[in-house]
Write an enzyme that holds these catalytic residues in place. Structure first.
Site, mmCIF file in Angstrom:
data_model
loop_
_atom_site.group_PDB
_atom_site.id
_atom_site.type_symbol
_atom_site.label_atom_id
_atom_site.label_comp_id
_atom_site.label_asym_id
_atom_site.label_seq_id
_atom_site.Cartn_x
_atom_site.Cartn_y
_atom_site.Cartn_z
ATOM 1 N N MET A 1 0.851 -1.200 0.000
ATOM 2 C CA MET A 1 0.000 0.000 0.000
ATOM 3 C C MET A 1 0.886 1.249 0.000
ATOM 4 O O MET A 1 0.453 2.336 0.374
ATOM 5 C CB MET A 1 -0.930 -0.009 1.208
ATOM 6 C CG MET A 1 -1.893 -1.198 1.170
ATOM 7 S SD MET A 1 -3.471 -0.883 1.958
ATOM 8 C CE MET A 1 -2.980 -0.540 3.616
ATOM 9 N N TYR B 1 4.216 3.849 0.787
ATOM 10 C CA TYR B 1 4.946 4.383 1.942
ATOM 11 C C TYR B 1 5.986 3.336 2.387
ATOM 12 O O TYR B 1 6.017 2.912 3.537
ATOM 13 C CB TYR B 1 3.987 4.745 3.079
ATOM 14 C CG TYR B 1 4.521 5.890 3.927
ATOM 15 C CD1 TYR B 1 4.659 7.167 3.395
ATOM 16 C CD2 TYR B 1 4.904 5.680 5.246
ATOM 17 C CE1 TYR B 1 5.166 8.208 4.157
ATOM 18 C CE2 TYR B 1 5.414 6.725 6.023
ATOM 19 C CZ TYR B 1 5.537 7.977 5.462
ATOM 20 O OH TYR B 1 6.041 9.014 6.210
ATOM 21 N N LEU B 2 6.787 2.951 1.413
ATOM 22 C CA LEU B 2 7.654 1.788 1.574
ATOM 23 C C LEU B 2 8.750 2.016 2.613
ATOM 24 O O LEU B 2 9.356 3.078 2.672
ATOM 25 C CB LEU B 2 8.292 1.428 0.229
ATOM 26 C CG LEU B 2 7.304 1.177 -0.923
ATOM 27 C CD1 LEU B 2 8.053 0.799 -2.189
ATOM 28 C CD2 LEU B 2 6.271 0.118 -0.565
ATOM 29 N N HIS B 3 8.981 0.987 3.422
ATOM 30 C CA HIS B 3 10.044 1.028 4.439
ATOM 31 C C HIS B 3 10.951 -0.200 4.256
ATOM 32 O O HIS B 3 10.799 -0.958 3.278
ATOM 33 C CB HIS B 3 9.432 1.089 5.847
ATOM 34 C CG HIS B 3 8.386 0.040 6.093
ATOM 35 N ND1 HIS B 3 8.672 -1.308 6.097
ATOM 36 C CD2 HIS B 3 7.056 0.135 6.327
ATOM 37 C CE1 HIS B 3 7.571 -1.987 6.334
ATOM 38 N NE2 HIS B 3 6.559 -1.141 6.469
ATOM 39 N N HIS C 1 9.333 -3.570 3.373
ATOM 40 C CA HIS C 1 8.979 -3.736 1.954
ATOM 41 C C HIS C 1 10.245 -3.980 1.126
ATOM 42 O O HIS C 1 10.246 -4.795 0.208
ATOM 43 C CB HIS C 1 8.291 -2.473 1.420
ATOM 44 C CG HIS C 1 6.989 -2.157 2.083
ATOM 45 N ND1 HIS C 1 6.810 -1.058 2.889
ATOM 46 C CD2 HIS C 1 5.791 -2.791 2.048
ATOM 47 C CE1 HIS C 1 5.566 -1.025 3.314
ATOM 48 N NE2 HIS C 1 4.926 -2.062 2.834
ATOM 49 N N GLY D 1 5.087 -10.104 4.075
ATOM 50 C CA GLY D 1 5.855 -10.105 5.316
ATOM 51 C C GLY D 1 5.173 -10.932 6.403
ATOM 52 O O GLY D 1 3.950 -10.936 6.521
ATOM 53 N N LYS E 1 5.308 -10.182 9.355
ATOM 54 C CA LYS E 1 4.807 -9.202 10.325
ATOM 55 C C LYS E 1 3.279 -9.277 10.382
ATOM 56 O O LYS E 1 2.682 -9.238 11.454
ATOM 57 C CB LYS E 1 5.323 -7.825 9.908
ATOM 58 C CG LYS E 1 4.438 -6.656 10.124
ATOM 59 C CD LYS E 1 4.606 -6.096 11.506
ATOM 60 C CE LYS E 1 3.852 -4.816 11.694
ATOM 61 N NZ LYS E 1 2.509 -4.813 11.129
ATOM 62 N N ARG F 1 2.379 2.197 9.684
ATOM 63 C CA ARG F 1 1.579 2.818 10.750
ATOM 64 C C ARG F 1 2.434 3.348 11.893
ATOM 65 O O ARG F 1 1.933 4.113 12.724
ATOM 66 C CB ARG F 1 0.524 1.839 11.273
ATOM 67 C CG ARG F 1 -0.584 1.596 10.267
ATOM 68 C CD ARG F 1 -1.840 1.031 10.908
ATOM 69 N NE ARG F 1 -2.987 1.267 10.057
ATOM 70 C CZ ARG F 1 -3.443 0.432 9.125
ATOM 71 N NH1 ARG F 1 -2.825 -0.712 8.924
ATOM 72 N NH2 ARG F 1 -4.499 0.727 8.391
HETATM 73 O O1 PAF Z 1 -0.039 -5.696 3.595
HETATM 74 C C1 PAF Z 1 -0.482 -4.798 2.853
HETATM 75 O O2 PAF Z 1 0.174 -3.790 2.622
HETATM 76 C C2 PAF Z 1 -1.873 -4.941 2.259
HETATM 77 O O3 PAF Z 1 -2.730 -5.578 3.141
HETATM 78 C C3 PAF Z 1 -1.875 -5.658 0.897
HETATM 79 C C4 PAF Z 1 -1.363 -7.087 0.992
HETATM 80 C C5 PAF Z 1 -1.002 -4.882 -0.089
HETATM 81 C C6 PAF Z 1 -3.304 -5.718 0.328
HETATM 82 O O4 PAF Z 1 -3.841 -4.453 0.125
#
Ligand code: PAF
Length: 286
Positions: A33, A35-37, A40, A150, A152, A190
């Site tokens: 989704m 906002y990569l950290h 990711h 992940g 997590k 988050r």
């Molecule tokens: O883990 C996430 O970021 C989301 O739940 C996902 C798997 C991209 C689905 O929207």
């Protein structure tokens, strides 16, 4: 650093990937989704290492937010996301609009089983049905691939695995270890909502999991003793509101009457101000 390819339409992406597969290339997918950290980034690294072409999807999925949650405020930073994808060797970023993911004509409903309604699903009953809507649609668009998630979000991983098995979807689901900050806090988009005081306290979740895992490794077989100790560790260190601590079978998410040699998963969820944080850890008796 070159400019990474960005695709926004399902049809273009699919025909591009079909050509890659026809040429014998393996496709890796990292659904995100944005906002990569670092968490990711580790998924992208794993996908790049295991495949010939890696797609990262960035889609803030409205269906997995409950009405009182943070959809509008969810952190977004596409410019940095593209840089992270490029730096980690991804080939393509898929950034669909909501209508591209969920066409007006509708999509088949994907049923989710009991796994989707305990723990995270008990607190947020529409969450996992929303997650599988997005993930199943991504799998439909991307086609045969390996997809990286992940650990997590351990319950999400289990729900996605269940969906892939139930619907015989030609996707290999790969779970990757949680990436943690220096003090053990699991990386999560988050975490951006934490105040500095909450951020300090939040590392207690990892400490509680470690303490719980240690007594399981040391021979404790009663799940209630383990959860009581974990809750005590958390309560002593934070004003955060504990949602649950649990000891579960990693496949069924049921709490065993006794912990046996095959081991368990320890789960925790806690609200720190605006941020609801979850974490988990495996524990196997020595
Ligand atoms: O883990 C996430 O970021 C989301 O739940 C996902 C798997 C991209 C689905 O929207």
């Amino acid at each position: 650093m070159g400019t990474i390819e960005v695709e926004t339409t399902a049809a273009n992406l699919r025909s591009r990937l079909d050509k890659e597969r026809a040429a014998g290339r393996l496709v890796g997918l990292v659904p995100t989704m944005g906002y990569l950290h670092g968490g990711h980034a580790s998924l992208i690294d794993a996908a790049v290492a295991g495949n010939d072409l890696t797609v990262v999807s960035v889609f803030v999925n409205p269906l997995q937010f409950t009405p009182d949650e943070d959809l509008a405020d969810y952190p977004r930073d596409m410019e940095t996301d593209l840089k992270v994808c490029t730096r980690h060797g991804a080939d393509l970023v898929f950034t669909p609009a909501v209508r591209e993911m969920y066409p007006e004509s509708g999509l088949p409903v994907v049923e989710v089983g009991d796994l989707a309604f305990c723990f995270e699903g008990a607190s947020r009953p529409t969450h996992f049905p929303g997650v599988v809507s997005a993930v199943s649609r991504l799998f439909q668009i991307i086609g045969t691939c390996r997809a990286y998630f992940g650990e997590k979000d351990f319950q999400q991983l289990a729900v996605v695995r269940q969906m892939v098995a139930d619907y015989s979807i030609p996707v290999g689901v790969v779970g990757c270890p949680t990436v943690r900050a220096h003090d053990g806090l699991a990386l999560s988009s988050r975490n951006a909502y934490l105040t500095s005081a909450e951020r300090e306290e939040a590392s207690v979740l990892h400490r509680a999991l470690q303490v719980g895992a240690e007594i399981v490794v040391g021979g404790e077989t009663d799940p209630e003793v383990v959860t009581a100790l974990m809750a005590e560790v958390i309560d002593a260190a934070t004003t955060g509101e504990l949602d649950y601590v649990a000891v579960v079978d990693p496949d069924t998410f049921e709490t065993p009457s006794r912990i046996t040699g095959t081991g368990v998963r320890l789960l925790v969820a806690c609200q720190f101000g605006q941020a609801r944080l979850i974490d988990n850890m495996g524990a196997v008796p020595a």
